[in-house]
Design a protein around this motif. Sequence first.
Motif, PDB file in Angstrom:
ATOM      1  N   ASP A 167       0.826  -1.219   0.000  1.00 42.03           N
ATOM      2  CA  ASP A 167       0.000   0.000   0.000  1.00 42.03           C
ATOM      3  C   ASP A 167       0.855   1.263   0.000  1.00 42.03           C
ATOM      4  OD1 ASP A 167      -2.362  -1.441   0.016  1.00 42.03           O
ATOM      5  OD2 ASP A 167      -2.526  -1.452   2.194  1.00 42.03           O
ATOM      6  N   ILE A 168       1.945   1.258   0.753  1.00 46.67           N
ATOM      7  CA  ILE A 168       2.754   2.467   0.899  1.00 46.67           C
ATOM      8  C   ILE A 168       3.470   2.834  -0.386  1.00 46.67           C
ATOM      9  CG2 ILE A 168       4.790   3.442   2.041  1.00 46.67           C
ATOM     10  CD1 ILE A 168       4.022   1.812   4.524  1.00 46.67           C
ATOM     11  N   PHE A 169       4.028   1.847  -1.076  1.00 45.16           N
ATOM     12  CA  PHE A 169       4.956   2.136  -2.170  1.00 45.16           C
ATOM     13  C   PHE A 169       4.377   1.906  -3.557  1.00 45.16           C
ATOM     14  CE2 PHE A 169       7.507   1.099   1.591  1.00 45.16           C
ATOM     15  CZ  PHE A 169       8.246   2.251   1.686  1.00 45.16           C
ATOM     16  N   ASN A 170       3.122   1.557  -3.648  1.00 45.14           N
ATOM     17  CA  ASN A 170       2.505   1.328  -4.951  1.00 45.14           C
ATOM     18  C   ASN A 170       2.503   2.612  -5.786  1.00 45.14           C
ATOM     19  OD1 ASN A 170       1.004  -0.136  -6.946  1.00 45.14           O
ATOM     20  ND2 ASN A 170      -0.844   0.893  -6.238  1.00 45.14           N
ATOM     21  N   GLY A 171       2.941   2.499  -7.031  1.00 44.71           N
ATOM     22  CA  GLY A 171       2.889   3.623  -7.960  1.00 44.71           C
ATOM     23  C   GLY A 171       4.122   4.497  -8.001  1.00 44.71           C
ATOM     24  N   PHE A 172       5.179   4.136  -7.270  1.00 43.56           N
ATOM     25  CA  PHE A 172       6.384   4.962  -7.253  1.00 43.56           C
ATOM     26  C   PHE A 172       7.444   4.419  -8.211  1.00 43.56           C
ATOM     27  CE2 PHE A 172       4.205   6.564  -3.663  1.00 43.56           C
ATOM     28  CZ  PHE A 172       4.618   7.889  -3.573  1.00 43.56           C
ATOM     29  N   ASP A 173       8.131   5.346  -8.871  1.00 41.21           N
ATOM     30  CA  ASP A 173       9.188   4.972  -9.813  1.00 41.21           C
ATOM     31  C   ASP A 173      10.383   4.372  -9.084  1.00 41.21           C
ATOM     32  OD1 ASP A 173       7.781   6.301 -11.981  1.00 41.21           O
ATOM     33  OD2 ASP A 173       8.499   8.186 -11.131  1.00 41.21           O
ATOM     34  N   ILE A 174      10.721   4.993  -7.953  1.00 37.20           N
ATOM     35  CA  ILE A 174      11.941   4.640  -7.229  1.00 37.20           C
ATOM     36  C   ILE A 174      11.641   4.670  -5.735  1.00 37.20           C
ATOM     37  CG2 ILE A 174      14.341   5.316  -6.718  1.00 37.20           C
ATOM     38  CD1 ILE A 174      14.362   6.700  -9.484  1.00 37.20           C
ATOM     39  N   VAL A 175      12.188   3.702  -5.014  1.00 40.80           N
ATOM     40  CA  VAL A 175      12.127   3.692  -3.557  1.00 40.80           C
ATOM     41  C   VAL A 175      13.550   3.812  -3.024  1.00 40.80           C
ATOM     42  CG1 VAL A 175      11.580   2.337  -1.497  1.00 40.80           C
ATOM     43  CG2 VAL A 175      10.010   2.324  -3.466  1.00 40.80           C
ATOM     44  N   VAL A 176      13.757   4.747  -2.113  1.00 43.31           N
ATOM     45  CA  VAL A 176      15.050   4.914  -1.450  1.00 43.31           C
ATOM     46  C   VAL A 176      14.952   4.285  -0.071  1.00 43.31           C
ATOM     47  CG1 VAL A 176      16.747   6.545  -0.554  1.00 43.31           C
ATOM     48  CG2 VAL A 176      15.559   7.031  -2.706  1.00 43.31           C
ATOM     49  N   GLU A 177      15.776   3.280   0.185  1.00 48.89           N
ATOM     50  CA  GLU A 177      15.836   2.646   1.505  1.00 48.89           C
ATOM     51  C   GLU A 177      16.789   3.465   2.364  1.00 48.89           C
ATOM     52  OE1 GLU A 177      17.746   1.210   4.517  1.00 48.89           O
ATOM     53  OE2 GLU A 177      18.830   0.533   2.719  1.00 48.89           O
ATOM     54  N   ALA A 178      16.273   4.000   3.475  1.00 52.95           N
ATOM     55  CA  ALA A 178      17.074   4.871   4.333  1.00 52.95           C
ATOM     56  C   ALA A 178      16.903   4.481   5.801  1.00 52.95           C
ATOM     57  CB  ALA A 178      16.681   6.333   4.115  1.00 52.95           C
ATOM     58  N   PHE A 179      16.855   3.184   6.046  1.00 50.33           N
ATOM     59  CA  PHE A 179      16.717   2.669   7.410  1.00 50.33           C
ATOM     60  C   PHE A 179      18.080   2.512   8.076  1.00 50.33           C
ATOM     61  CE2 PHE A 179      12.654   0.277   6.002  1.00 50.33           C
ATOM     62  CZ  PHE A 179      11.873   1.373   6.304  1.00 50.33           C
ATOM     63  N   ASP A 180      18.061   2.381   9.411  1.00 48.83           N
ATOM     64  CA  ASP A 180      19.294   2.090  10.128  1.00 48.83           C
ATOM     65  C   ASP A 180      19.252   0.695  10.756  1.00 48.83           C
ATOM     66  OD1 ASP A 180      17.469   2.478  12.148  1.00 48.83           O
ATOM     67  OD2 ASP A 180      18.473   4.221  13.023  1.00 48.83           O
ATOM     68  N   ASN A 181      18.300  -0.114  10.358  1.00 49.81           N
ATOM     69  CA  ASN A 181      18.124  -1.461  10.885  1.00 49.81           C
ATOM     70  C   ASN A 181      18.288  -2.463   9.750  1.00 49.81           C
ATOM     71  OD1 ASN A 181      16.489  -3.954  11.451  1.00 49.81           O
ATOM     72  ND2 ASN A 181      16.252  -2.972  13.451  1.00 49.81           N
ATOM     73  N   ALA A 182      19.255  -3.367   9.884  1.00 47.40           N
ATOM     74  CA  ALA A 182      19.575  -4.297   8.802  1.00 47.40           C
ATOM     75  C   ALA A 182      18.406  -5.207   8.454  1.00 47.40           C
ATOM     76  CB  ALA A 182      20.794  -5.132   9.188  1.00 47.40           C
ATOM     77  N   ILE A 202      16.960   1.836  -4.204  1.00 46.75           N
ATOM     78  CA  ILE A 202      18.325   2.248  -3.891  1.00 46.75           C
ATOM     79  C   ILE A 202      18.516   2.073  -2.397  1.00 46.75           C
ATOM     80  CG2 ILE A 202      19.988   4.136  -3.970  1.00 46.75           C
ATOM     81  CD1 ILE A 202      18.186   5.334  -6.226  1.00 46.75           C
ATOM     82  N   SER A 203      19.513   1.274  -2.023  1.00 46.53           N
ATOM     83  CA  SER A 203      19.770   0.963  -0.629  1.00 46.53           C
ATOM     84  C   SER A 203      21.143   1.498  -0.234  1.00 46.53           C
ATOM     85  CB  SER A 203      19.694  -0.553  -0.424  1.00 46.53           C
ATOM     86  OG  SER A 203      19.811  -0.889   0.948  1.00 46.53           O
ATOM     87  N   ARG A 224      17.367  -3.313 -11.162  1.00 42.51           N
ATOM     88  CA  ARG A 224      16.415  -2.651 -10.274  1.00 42.51           C
ATOM     89  C   ARG A 224      16.971  -2.325  -8.902  1.00 42.51           C
ATOM     90  NH1 ARG A 224      11.785  -6.285  -9.560  1.00 42.51           N
ATOM     91  NH2 ARG A 224      10.948  -4.510  -8.415  1.00 42.51           N
ATOM     92  N   LEU A 225      18.158  -2.798  -8.562  1.00 41.55           N
ATOM     93  CA  LEU A 225      18.706  -2.601  -7.220  1.00 41.55           C
ATOM     94  C   LEU A 225      20.093  -1.977  -7.277  1.00 41.55           C
ATOM     95  CD1 LEU A 225      18.746  -3.006  -4.136  1.00 41.55           C
ATOM     96  CD2 LEU A 225      19.539  -5.351  -4.544  1.00 41.55           C
ATOM     97  N   TYR A 226      20.268  -0.887  -6.527  1.00 41.21           N
ATOM     98  CA  TYR A 226      21.544  -0.187  -6.427  1.00 41.21           C
ATOM     99  C   TYR A 226      21.875  -0.028  -4.942  1.00 41.21           C
ATOM    100  CZ  TYR A 226      20.700   1.026 -11.321  1.00 41.21           C
ATOM    101  OH  TYR A 226      20.461   0.968 -12.672  1.00 41.21           O
ATOM    102  N   ILE A 227      23.158  -0.187  -4.597  1.00 39.86           N
ATOM    103  CA  ILE A 227      23.596  -0.041  -3.213  1.00 39.86           C
ATOM    104  C   ILE A 227      24.694   1.018  -3.144  1.00 39.86           C
ATOM    105  CG2 ILE A 227      24.658  -1.162  -1.223  1.00 39.86           C
ATOM    106  CD1 ILE A 227      23.297  -3.724  -1.994  1.00 39.86           C
ATOM    107  N   CYS A 228      24.555   1.941  -2.169  1.00 39.65           N
ATOM    108  CA  CYS A 228      25.505   3.029  -1.986  1.00 39.65           C
ATOM    109  C   CYS A 228      26.165   2.908  -0.608  1.00 39.65           C
ATOM    110  CB  CYS A 228      24.784   4.372  -2.082  1.00 39.65           C
ATOM    111  SG  CYS A 228      23.821   4.607  -3.580  1.00 39.65           S
ATOM    112  N   GLY A 229      27.461   3.203  -0.543  1.00 43.30           N
ATOM    113  CA  GLY A 229      28.198   3.165   0.720  1.00 43.30           C
ATOM    114  C   GLY A 229      29.523   2.452   0.525  1.00 43.30           C
ATOM    115  N   ASP A 230      30.249   2.231   1.631  1.00 38.79           N
ATOM    116  CA  ASP A 230      31.496   1.465   1.481  1.00 38.79           C
ATOM    117  C   ASP A 230      31.286  -0.023   1.743  1.00 38.79           C
ATOM    118  OD1 ASP A 230      31.541   1.001   4.265  1.00 38.79           O
ATOM    119  OD2 ASP A 230      32.919   2.639   4.656  1.00 38.79           O
ATOM    120  N   ARG A 231      30.074  -0.380   2.191  1.00 39.74           N
ATOM    121  CA  ARG A 231      29.651  -1.772   2.414  1.00 39.74           C
ATOM    122  C   ARG A 231      30.501  -2.479   3.470  1.00 39.74           C
ATOM    123  NH1 ARG A 231      28.345  -4.604  -3.234  1.00 39.74           N
ATOM    124  NH2 ARG A 231      26.986  -5.843  -1.863  1.00 39.74           N
TER     125      ARG A 231
END
Length: 267
Positions: A167-182, A202-203, A224-231
């Motif tokens: 319900d929350i993310f239906n209809g969006f082109d892109i979702v940015v994951e910005a959580f601090d919980n793995a 994008i995570s 469809r999946l991109y990850i940003c950071g030093d991992r």
Amino acid sequence: MKVLINEKERVVDKASVYELRDEFKKNADIVILNGFPIKDDINVQEGDRICFIKKGEMPKKEELEALMASRHTPKVHETLKRGKVAIAGAGGLGSNVAISLARIGVGHIKVIDFDVVEPSNLNRQQYYIKHIGMKKVYALKEILTEINPFIEVEVLDLKVEKDNIKDIFNGFDIVVEAFDNAVYKALLVGEILKNFKKTKIISASGMAGFYSNNIIYTKKINDRLYICGDRIHEAGINEGLMAPRVGIVANHEANTVLRLLLNEIEV
């Protein structure tokens, strides 16, 4: 020939940019041609976008959006205006991403979080002392609206769970994951990939401490999946979060959003 002057179409005879400045806004201090401020006169070409700005002057409302986007590459603003981006989390990553996307004019931004602003957030998150105790999504909406009143900002004060993701993310082109919980990072990424066949996500992974800027990067995992950071450097005991590295990762995410909205799929 037809040109755009402060985003209004004009038909002009062959002329130079400075000749048009003298005709349309003689007191302009800044002259922007196709996204770049010029210091020397240049002949105008068909389809050029020209903005004349007087420093310190509040422009008319009908001109303001165009002048805010005048440093964009031509035709980029129209594409971004149609973009729909959801940001899951309004902390260090999410608040920074949201502000960058608002500044570039992404037309519809949705932010989801259930937390409140507290003092330890202020070392890296885009809030002010006056926001302490306020729900993050409402504080962020206030900030985004002050930055860019021409975009739609939608906020949800709730916790993202498996049963509400559709319900929350239906209809969006892109979702940015910005959580601090793995656990919630993995949940959101998995559910988006499973339930929305066209939505890109994008995570982020690895932004703690004060390690080198240059080990932060963006990796394309699949189409469809991109990850940003030093991992590598996740937050933990003796691994704090600080504004510079969090901001670098957040803007890797924001720039990846920008590229994807413009159909640039490689990192």
